[in-house]
Design an enzyme around this catalytic site. Structure first.
Site, PDB file in Angstrom:
ATOM      1  N   HIS A 228      23.101  19.746  37.146  1.00 11.25           N
ATOM      2  CA  HIS A 228      23.739  18.427  37.306  1.00 11.25           C
ATOM      3  C   HIS A 228      23.146  17.775  38.545  1.00 11.25           C
ATOM      4  O   HIS A 228      23.740  17.787  39.616  1.00 11.25           O
ATOM      5  CB  HIS A 228      25.256  18.585  37.396  1.00 11.25           C
ATOM      6  CG  HIS A 228      25.840  19.183  36.156  1.00 11.25           C
ATOM      7  ND1 HIS A 228      26.000  18.468  34.989  1.00 11.25           N
ATOM      8  CD2 HIS A 228      26.253  20.444  35.866  1.00 11.25           C
ATOM      9  CE1 HIS A 228      26.514  19.240  34.043  1.00 11.25           C
ATOM     10  NE2 HIS A 228      26.671  20.452  34.552  1.00 11.25           N
TER      11      HIS A 228
ATOM     12  N   ASP B 298      23.709  25.576  36.146  1.00 11.20           N
ATOM     13  CA  ASP B 298      24.866  24.673  36.248  1.00 11.20           C
ATOM     14  C   ASP B 298      24.916  24.108  37.674  1.00 11.20           C
ATOM     15  O   ASP B 298      25.980  23.840  38.222  1.00 11.20           O
ATOM     16  CB  ASP B 298      26.174  25.397  35.899  1.00 11.20           C
ATOM     17  CG  ASP B 298      27.199  24.471  35.249  1.00 11.20           C
ATOM     18  OD1 ASP B 298      26.857  23.311  34.965  1.00 11.20           O
ATOM     19  OD2 ASP B 298      28.344  24.906  35.060  1.00 11.20           O
TER      20      ASP B 298
HETATM   21 ZN    ZN Z   1      29.602  22.871  31.315  1.00  9.94          ZN
END
Ligand code: ZN
Length: 393
Positions: free
Chosen positions: A64, A286
């Site tokens: 992200h 992540d």
């Molecule tokens: Zn996720």
């Protein structure tokens, strides 16, 4: 400038013994034993690889990059990542997605950040879409986004089996998959549907429905967070046998592990022990996501931030703590994601591949040097290129 790395132990990810690697113009031009050549008037940067292993740059199928969630309110919106968050830990390719929050985090912002990190040296692709369905898009459809915008190679992370998702029906998910598939076909991309899998009991049942009822190939889907529990991991084995890659998440917290999550390295070891092929598991970071901790009533009780470096940490843990062969562990952090996402020049050391190369010390696997598309970002364990606004350490 040409770069010649001499005498490193090469993992392509298959082990190829001691070899030299020649880098020309951002690509690997040659891999051979004892390369010898001289061209008058051209400077060659020769790097001594003795005592070092050469690995493909790590490929992280979910980060992200603009920050993720923020499930504890606005002050918990996680920060954007910096170049060195990835480069210092050997991650040279990232696929970026929005997370829980696709309202204040937007696709234009994601693309802008991806372009910025690409200019700084990394290779960054993006997923269009969002957790929620109907998914967010830039041009009005998943198909148009993937077809017309270079950086979009799929759609994700679409949430299934999660209380934060929008509980798409099989028909809705089939429609998204068909759009991604056709957009991908027409633009020479895989058009993958990257799925955030939550902790609800239905697990991957929706994927099974879509593949059975709507004839979408199982290989169109790429589920992540599969190490959330042992039962979820095992729930994916039959789909892995049909060609799907199961992605496990490296960023975790002691609280999540105490609740039954497996570390990425432990999940890899477990899956291999259970007979899953080593080509069918990948590890994503992540990175910069929020890692919320909910109690049994769904109330938020804690929140931490994911780290891109967790991919490297998982690789080291897999090799050193779980005795997994370097080559096998490398498949999980480089070539499997690259292959499954259709990134042909990534995740491997081979002539013609992008010169994304990590040198680690034999034994402790400490990062020595990192090249991304032929540009040396890390040398002797120190950043040679800093993020644009990063202050000197
Ligand atoms: Zn996720």
């Amino acid at each position: 400038m040409l770069t010649l790395i001499k005498g490193a132990n090469l993992y392509a990810p298959e082990y190829l013994q001691q070899k030299d690697i020649l880098i020309v113009d951002g690509r690997i031009a040659a891999i051979a034993e004892n390369l010898q050549f001289e061209i008058t008037g051209i400077e060659i940067d020769v790097v001594d690889g003795s005592g070092l292993c050469a690995l493909p740059g790590f490929v992280d199928p979910l980060a992200h990059i603009t920050g993720g969630g923020g499930e504890g309110g606005f002050h918990t919106r996680t920060p954007a990542m910096e170049l060195t968050d990835a480069s210092m830990f050997g991650v040279t390719t990232l696929i970026a997605g929005l997370g829980t929050d696709a309202t204040t985090r937007t696709l234009p912002d994601l693309l802008a950040k991806a372009n910025g990190l690409s200019t700084e040296g990394l290779t960054v692709y993006c997923y269009t879409g969002s957790y929620e369905v109907p998914v967010r898009t830039l041009l009005g459809s998943v198909r148009d986004d993937i077809l017309l915008i270079d950086k979009f190679i799929g759609v994700g992370e679409v949430a299934i089996a999660d209380h934060r998702g929008s509980h798409p029906s099989a028909r809705e998910l089939a429609r998204i998959a068909a759009e991604a598939r056709v957009g991908g076909m027409l633009s020479g991309k895989r058009g993958i549907v990257f799925l955030h899998v939550g902790e609800a009991e239905e697990k991957l049942d929706l994927i099974r429905s879509v593949t059975e009822d709507f004839a979408v190939p199982v290989t169109q889907f790429y589920p992540t967070h599969m190490n959330r529990s042992l039962s979820l991991l095992r729930h994916g084995y039959d789909l892995a046998a049909k060609g799907m890659v199961l992605d496990v998440t490296a960023s975790t917290t002691p609280e999540l592990l105490a609740q039954g999550e497996l570390s990425a390295a432990a999940a890899l070891a477990q899956a291999l022990a259970d007979g899953v092929a080593h080509t069918q598991i990948s590890i994503s970071s992540d990175g910069n996501a929020s890692l919320p901790d909910f109690d049994a009533h769904g109330t938020l009780v804690g929140l931490q931030v994911g780290q891109v470096r967790s991919v490297y940490d998982a690789f080291v843990e897999a090799v050193n703590n779980y005795d997994i062969d370097i080559s096998v562990a490398l498949h999980a952090v480089s070539s499997n994601a690259a292959r499954y996402l259709g990134l042909k020049k990534k995740g491997i050391l081979a002539p013609g591949a992008d010169a994304d190369i990590v040198l680690v010390e034999e034994g402790n696997l400490a990062i020595h040097s990192v090249w991304a598309r032929g540009k040396r970002l890390v040398g002797e364990g120190k950043a040679l290129v800093n993020s644009t606004f990063q202050r000197e350490p």
